[in-house]
Write an enzyme that holds these catalytic residues in place. Structure first.
Site, PDB file in Angstrom:
ATOM      1  N   GLU A 282       0.832  -1.208   0.000  1.00 17.13           N
ATOM      2  CA  GLU A 282       0.000   0.000   0.000  1.00 17.13           C
ATOM      3  C   GLU A 282       0.868   1.260   0.000  1.00 17.13           C
ATOM      4  O   GLU A 282       0.555   2.248  -0.670  1.00 17.13           O
ATOM      5  CB  GLU A 282      -0.941   0.009   1.205  1.00 17.13           C
ATOM      6  CG  GLU A 282      -1.894   1.182   1.222  1.00 17.13           C
ATOM      7  CD  GLU A 282      -2.858   1.192   0.048  1.00 17.13           C
ATOM      8  OE1 GLU A 282      -2.939   2.234  -0.650  1.00 17.13           O
ATOM      9  OE2 GLU A 282      -3.537   0.182  -0.191  1.00 17.13           O
TER      10      GLU A 282
ATOM     11  N   TYR B 280      -6.244  13.702 -17.157  1.00 18.71           N
ATOM     12  CA  TYR B 280      -6.441  12.289 -17.441  1.00 18.71           C
ATOM     13  C   TYR B 280      -5.471  11.841 -18.530  1.00 18.71           C
ATOM     14  O   TYR B 280      -5.341  12.483 -19.565  1.00 18.71           O
ATOM     15  CB  TYR B 280      -7.878  12.003 -17.904  1.00 18.71           C
ATOM     16  CG  TYR B 280      -8.073  10.562 -18.269  1.00 18.71           C
ATOM     17  CD1 TYR B 280      -8.291   9.611 -17.283  1.00 18.71           C
ATOM     18  CD2 TYR B 280      -7.988  10.144 -19.590  1.00 18.71           C
ATOM     19  CE1 TYR B 280      -8.430   8.275 -17.608  1.00 18.71           C
ATOM     20  CE2 TYR B 280      -8.128   8.803 -19.927  1.00 18.71           C
ATOM     21  CZ  TYR B 280      -8.348   7.875 -18.931  1.00 18.71           C
ATOM     22  OH  TYR B 280      -8.483   6.554 -19.255  1.00 18.71           O
TER      23      TYR B 280
END
Length: 116
Positions: free
Chosen positions: A68, A85
């Site tokens: 993580e 994006y």
């Protein structure tokens, strides 16, 4: 390009703790996984199994936290490169998330195998 500082135990520990502090402030997934780790560690202590099985559960649980952290680092680097994006940015983030998912699956499978 060589922008690496010389190794210094205390400075490097400070950098690591700074990164951990940042993740604890900004990454909800890590906070949830760390909270779950409290109960997982309690379960490891209470479960009636061999010390080697307990070690497997502990290591696989810590692996989830490590992956993580790596995923959070990947996401931060991607966000540094582009806020817009971009398909490759999405792919990089998705692959990091997949790594976390596989670490969690590994941990769950370890628990199932040891409990059965």
């Amino acid at each position: 390009m060589n922008n690496k500082p010389k190794y210094h135990l205390f400075k490097n520990t400070t950098y690591a703790l700074s990164g951990l502090k940042h993740v604890l402030k900004t990454e909800s997934s890590f906070k949830v996984e760390l909270f779950c780790a409290i109960f997982i560690i309690a379960g490891i202590i209470l479960i009636d199994t061999s010390i080697s099985n307990k070690l497997i559960l502990l290591v696989s649980g810590i692996l989830v936290l490590i992956i993580e952290l790596v995923n959070s680092a990947i996401e931060n680097v991607v966000d540094l490169v582009t806020k817009e994006y971009a398909p490759l940015a999405k792919t990089a983030k998705d692959i990091g998330s997949s790594a976390v998912m596989f670490a969690i699956i590994l941990h769950v499978v370890c628990w199932i195998m040891i409990l059965i």
